[in-house]
Design a protein around this motif. Structure first.
Motif, PDB file in Angstrom:
ATOM      1  N   GLU A 178     -31.805 -64.344  64.238  1.00 41.76           N
ATOM      2  CA  GLU A 178     -31.141 -65.062  63.186  1.00 41.76           C
ATOM      3  C   GLU A 178     -32.358 -65.182  61.949  1.00 41.76           C
ATOM      4  N   ARG A 179     -33.472 -65.286  62.314  1.00 40.74           N
ATOM      5  CA  ARG A 179     -34.716 -65.386  61.472  1.00 40.74           C
ATOM      6  C   ARG A 179     -34.657 -63.694  60.620  1.00 40.74           C
ATOM      7  N   ASN A 180     -34.880 -63.068  61.667  1.00 39.60           N
ATOM      8  CA  ASN A 180     -35.039 -61.571  61.083  1.00 39.60           C
ATOM      9  C   ASN A 180     -33.691 -60.968  60.103  1.00 39.60           C
ATOM     10  N   HIS A 181     -32.599 -61.405  60.743  1.00 38.04           N
ATOM     11  CA  HIS A 181     -31.397 -61.011  59.865  1.00 38.04           C
ATOM     12  C   HIS A 181     -31.525 -61.736  58.468  1.00 38.04           C
ATOM     13  N   ARG A 182     -31.804 -63.194  58.513  1.00 37.45           N
ATOM     14  CA  ARG A 182     -31.579 -63.781  57.291  1.00 37.45           C
ATOM     15  C   ARG A 182     -32.888 -63.504  56.257  1.00 37.45           C
ATOM     16  N   GLU A 183     -33.891 -63.514  56.927  1.00 37.66           N
ATOM     17  CA  GLU A 183     -35.385 -63.228  56.014  1.00 37.66           C
ATOM     18  C   GLU A 183     -35.921 -61.922  56.036  1.00 37.66           C
ATOM     19  N   ARG A 184     -35.583 -61.003  56.891  1.00 37.60           N
ATOM     20  CA  ARG A 184     -36.339 -59.494  56.883  1.00 37.60           C
ATOM     21  C   ARG A 184     -35.209 -58.601  56.789  1.00 37.60           C
ATOM     22  N   GLY A 185     -34.191 -58.662  56.644  1.00 38.15           N
ATOM     23  CA  GLY A 185     -32.886 -57.784  56.513  1.00 38.15           C
ATOM     24  C   GLY A 185     -32.667 -57.150  57.839  1.00 38.15           C
TER      25      GLY A 185
ATOM     26  N   GLU B  69     -33.404 -66.968  68.382  1.00 38.42           N
ATOM     27  CA  GLU B  69     -34.026 -67.624  66.956  1.00 38.42           C
ATOM     28  C   GLU B  69     -34.566 -66.562  66.168  1.00 38.42           C
TER      29      GLU B  69
END
Length: 384
Positions: free
Chosen positions: A201-208, A198
């Motif tokens: 996925e969050r780091n890719h979507r929100e933090r690039g 999770e």
């Protein structure tokens, strides 16, 4: 008529446990599926041949024979996976009649015939593969296991004696990192693996976080999860850790202390020597300090450090551990030596406990990598 699967044949095995008695000191166990993990791990790691986790190989059943005559201990552990049978023997004393040299790993696709003996003089299941003969002398378990292997040979064609592959990741257009699909595909409840996937996925979507980095780390998380659920992976004759080579080296030092020697025998390959002290529970102490002892203890039933100390007092001590490791795609390849021979040939139970400790210790490292990527140093992820 459709041929049965190996999983279906395993489902037909009945769990079994016979406790030792006053006259017969042998204890026998037969376990299936989730209950087979602990003793199956002992068999796989002690056999010296790891699982093909990248394609989804799983332990489906395990058997264990433990004999404790006159205060000594002799163990035979067996694992049945969806594609092979592995056996590992261990005794706490040396000698020609002990189990220390018993080990094999045979693909079910290579088994041509099965020989079952249930008489007074001979009592075993033997798997015949080409010119090789692999015996499983397991007392009362000979009859049910003999029937299992006879059904396997008679009913399942060689080409069908494995399950369809289950790759580490299946990224798609709507799931470029594969992390979301991996969460749903975890083999069992694993809160830390779910947390890591999770986070990716969050780091890719929100933090690039670059998709290549997130995808690589997600595959490592799934590899770690599968290792914790069964046994470590092997590729081209080398064990595989989901850690990078650098992180694996730091983890080894964190567990065993400063190495007594360090070499680079060839470019990209590191060799570390460690002294094993039989008076200390080195593995248990280190993994407990990392806060992940439950991953070592789960399904195993004994503390690795106690085995390390107890075994060394009863037979020739393994006082030196040599680890050779190198970077590979998606992880680090490593060998455990003591120091010239594979560790499982010198003491299979110590080898099994070292593998379990490395698997357990990889969790907090990969948690940090999933949250922060590859930039932080190991010391920043896990301050001393």
């Amino acid at each position: 008529m459709t041929a049965p699967t190996i999983r279906a044949l395993v489902a037909g095995l009945q769990p079994f446990h016979r406790a030792p008695g006053l006259l017969d000191t042998n204890e026998l166990l037969l376990s299936r599926f989730a209950d087979a993990r602990g003793h199956g791990t002992e068999a796989v790691t002690g056999s010296g041949v790891g699982l093909e986790l990248a394609s989804g190989e799983r332990i489906l059943a395990s058997a264990l024979s433990v004999d404790r005559p006159k205060g000594h201990e002799h163990r035979l552990a067996v694992a049945i996976t969806d594609r092979r049978t592995a056996l590992s023997g261990w005794s706490d004393i040396a000698g020609p009649l002990t189990h220390n040299s018993r080990r094999f790993s045979v693909l079910h696709a290579d088994v041509d015939a099965v020989d079952v003996k249930t008489g007074m003089l001979k009592h075993h299941v033997a798997l015949l593969a080409g010119a090789s003969r692999h015996e499983l002398p397991l007392g009362e378990l000979v009859a049910p296991l003999g029937a299992f292997y006879q059904a396997l040979v008679a009913q399942i064609p060689k080409a069908s004696r494995l399950e369809p592959p289950a790759p580490l990741l299946t990224p798609g257009e709507s799931d470029p990192t594969g992390a979301r699909g991996a969460v749903r595909a975890l083999w069992s409840e694993d809160p830390l693996a779910r947390q890591m996937l999770e986070a990716l996925e969050r780091n890719h979507r929100e933090r690039g976080m670059p998709v290549e980095m997130a995808r690589d780390l997600a595959a490592r998380v799934v590899l770690l999860h599968r290792s914790a659920q069964g046994a470590p992976a092997m590729r081209d004759g080398r064990w595989i850790s989901p850690l990078s080579a650098g992180d694996l080296g730091h983890t080894l030092v964190r567990i065993f202390g400063a190495p007594t020697a360090q070499e680079v025998p060839q470019p990209g390959v590191t060799l570390l020597d460690f002294r094993l002290d039989p008076r200390r529970d080195v593995l248990a102490d280190a993994v407990t300090a990392l806060g992940v002892a439950s991953y070592v203890a789960a399904g195993v039933g004994f503390a690795p450090g106690k085995v390390l100390a107890g075994a060394m007092l009863r037979k020739q001590a393994v006082t030196q551990l040599r680890v050779m490791f190198a970077e590979q795609a998606g992880g680090a390849a490593y060998k455990l030596l003591a120091p010239a021979l594979p560790l499982e040939q010198c003491d299979a139970r110590i080898a099994a406990r070292v593998h379990l400790a490395l698997t357990s210790a990889a969790y907090p490292v990969l948690v940090g990598r999933a949250e922060r990527g590859w930039a932080p140093s190991y010391a920043e992820l896990l301050p001393a």
